[in-house]
Design a protein around this motif. Structure first.
Motif, mmCIF file in Angstrom:
data_model
loop_
_atom_site.group_PDB
_atom_site.id
_atom_site.type_symbol
_atom_site.label_atom_id
_atom_site.label_comp_id
_atom_site.label_asym_id
_atom_site.label_seq_id
_atom_site.Cartn_x
_atom_site.Cartn_y
_atom_site.Cartn_z
ATOM 1 N N PRO A 179 0.824 -1.212 0.000
ATOM 2 C CA PRO A 179 0.000 0.000 0.000
ATOM 3 C C PRO A 179 0.857 1.259 0.000
ATOM 4 C CG PRO A 179 0.050 -1.007 2.182
ATOM 5 C CD PRO A 179 0.732 -1.969 1.260
ATOM 6 N N PRO A 180 0.234 2.433 -0.127
ATOM 7 C CA PRO A 180 1.000 3.686 -0.112
ATOM 8 C C PRO A 180 1.800 3.837 1.175
ATOM 9 C CG PRO A 180 -1.253 4.079 -0.804
ATOM 10 C CD PRO A 180 -1.200 2.668 -0.337
ATOM 11 N N VAL A 181 2.916 4.542 1.070
ATOM 12 C CA VAL A 181 3.770 4.829 2.227
ATOM 13 C C VAL A 181 3.557 6.281 2.635
ATOM 14 C CG1 VAL A 181 6.156 5.006 3.062
ATOM 15 C CG2 VAL A 181 5.488 3.130 1.527
ATOM 16 N N VAL A 182 3.390 6.525 3.930
ATOM 17 C CA VAL A 182 3.303 7.874 4.461
ATOM 18 C C VAL A 182 4.482 8.086 5.397
ATOM 19 C CG1 VAL A 182 1.986 9.505 5.863
ATOM 20 C CG2 VAL A 182 0.798 7.992 4.272
ATOM 21 N N ARG A 193 4.559 2.444 -6.933
ATOM 22 C CA ARG A 193 4.599 2.696 -5.500
ATOM 23 C C ARG A 193 4.433 4.184 -5.247
ATOM 24 N NH1 ARG A 193 6.935 -0.448 -2.011
ATOM 25 N NH2 ARG A 193 5.633 0.779 -0.609
ATOM 26 N N THR A 246 4.343 7.365 -2.462
ATOM 27 C CA THR A 246 4.789 7.806 -1.134
ATOM 28 C C THR A 246 4.410 9.262 -0.939
ATOM 29 O OG1 THR A 246 6.678 6.275 -1.118
ATOM 30 C CG2 THR A 246 6.785 8.159 0.375
ATOM 31 N N LEU A 290 -4.865 10.079 4.896
ATOM 32 C CA LEU A 290 -4.284 8.733 4.961
ATOM 33 C C LEU A 290 -3.859 8.376 6.386
ATOM 34 C CD1 LEU A 290 -2.160 8.719 1.686
ATOM 35 C CD2 LEU A 290 -4.100 7.234 2.192
ATOM 36 N N ALA A 331 -5.339 5.287 8.557
ATOM 37 C CA ALA A 331 -4.515 4.286 9.235
ATOM 38 C C ALA A 331 -4.912 4.176 10.703
ATOM 39 C CB ALA A 331 -3.038 4.658 9.110
ATOM 40 N N ALA A 387 -11.395 2.143 2.019
ATOM 41 C CA ALA A 387 -9.963 1.936 2.271
ATOM 42 C C ALA A 387 -9.788 0.697 3.137
ATOM 43 C CB ALA A 387 -9.359 3.160 2.950
ATOM 44 N N PRO A 404 -2.405 2.472 4.933
ATOM 45 C CA PRO A 404 -1.081 2.828 4.399
ATOM 46 C C PRO A 404 0.010 2.437 5.374
ATOM 47 C CG PRO A 404 -2.206 4.785 5.209
ATOM 48 C CD PRO A 404 -3.207 3.671 5.257
ATOM 49 N N VAL A 446 2.777 3.595 7.578
ATOM 50 C CA VAL A 446 3.134 4.872 8.192
ATOM 51 C C VAL A 446 4.506 4.752 8.842
ATOM 52 C CG1 VAL A 446 2.516 6.614 9.902
ATOM 53 C CG2 VAL A 446 0.720 5.466 8.581
#
Length: 262
Positions: A21-24, A173, A175, A205, A209, A229, A233, A235
């Motif tokens: 999943p997306p990175v924060v 990917r 971020t 996001l 999370a 969702a 993400p 984190v």
């Protein structure tokens, strides 16, 4: 990289699996968010087949990114100007760009120019503003980037941040790096604020999370991404501050960061 939090963040951004999943990257002031982004890009640029788009809400922030990424990439095979592109809007004045950065820009007849679609596809790293990334959308470059990174994402309006994100393909990917406790999006319409436009995509996001982990603050659940969702993400929180004396850091650490800053 100076601490384990930075190393974990870089590892998350550069992980080989495209299905994560997306990175924060949540980084309070002085914790090295841009250093993490630059190091991640350096590692990705050394990986065959990588195509990285890095955006920021403003030209100033994108210029800082260009400077940091260029310095980080110097440790690779001698940096060739074509491998790094600082894409500027054509109406920007050239004298607003530091001379050292002009070698990474495309100019023609005293104005900034946009490369052709094929030339941009040959770049390893493209750095621009979130809004200017719309040029790449119009060129039909959706899905061409293996990694999309938005720095200072907490300062971008959500629709603004979604411009580069819209370039992602199934294996890209994504971020987002920033800090929602610092400057947020500049929204001048009170109606837009009431409707949630003052909440950045990065903050949304983070709240999502927290919701999925059961730790959402009371009253903030409605700002998340909702039931659609299903996957939280990743984190990565940076806790080590390199900028402020401990006595100056104590108050913001207690008020905004759960007394977690070191």
């Amino acid at each position: 990289l100076g601490d384990v939090y930075k190393r974990q963040a870089v590892a998350a951004i550069t992980a080989l699996s495209p299905r994560l999943p997306p990175v924060v990257v949540f980084g309070p002031p002085g914790t090295g968010k841009t250093a993490v982004v630059a190091e991640a890009i350096r590692r990705l640029a050394a990986r065959r087949g990588s195509k990285i788009l890095c955006c920021a809400p403003s030209d100033e922030a994108a210029d800082v990114l260009t400077r940091r990424v260029a310095a980080a990439m110097e440790s690779l095979e001698p940096l060739k100007p074509p491998s790094l592109l600082r894409l500027n809007w054509w109406q920007r004045k050239q004298d607003s760009v530091a001379p050292a950065l002009l070698r990474y820009c495309s100019t023609r007849d005293g104005q900034f120019d946009v490369f052709s679609r094929n030339n941009i596809k040959n770049k390893t790293v493209v750095i621009t503003t979130c809004a200017c990334a719309g040029v790449l959308l119009r060129m039909g470059l959706r899905g061409q980037f293996t990694h999309i990174i938005v720095d200072e994402a907490a300062q971008a309006l959500e629709p603004e941040a979604l411009v580069p994100v819209a370039l992602a393909g199934p294996s890209t990917r994504v971020t987002l790096a920033g800090d929602p406790n610092q400057l947020g999006p500049a929204v001048r319409s009170t109606d837009a604020l009431k409707r949630g436009l003052g909440t950045s995509l990065l903050k949304r996001l983070l709240l999502t999370a927290a919701e999925l982990s059961g730790n959402a603050p009371p009253g903030l659940k409605r700002f998340g991404l909702g039931s659609a969702a299903r996957v939280a993400p990743i984190v990565c929180k940076l806790n080590t501050n390199y900028r402020a004396h401990g006595s100056l850091l104590a108050l913001p650490s207690r008020l905004f960061y759960g007394d977690a800053l070191v």
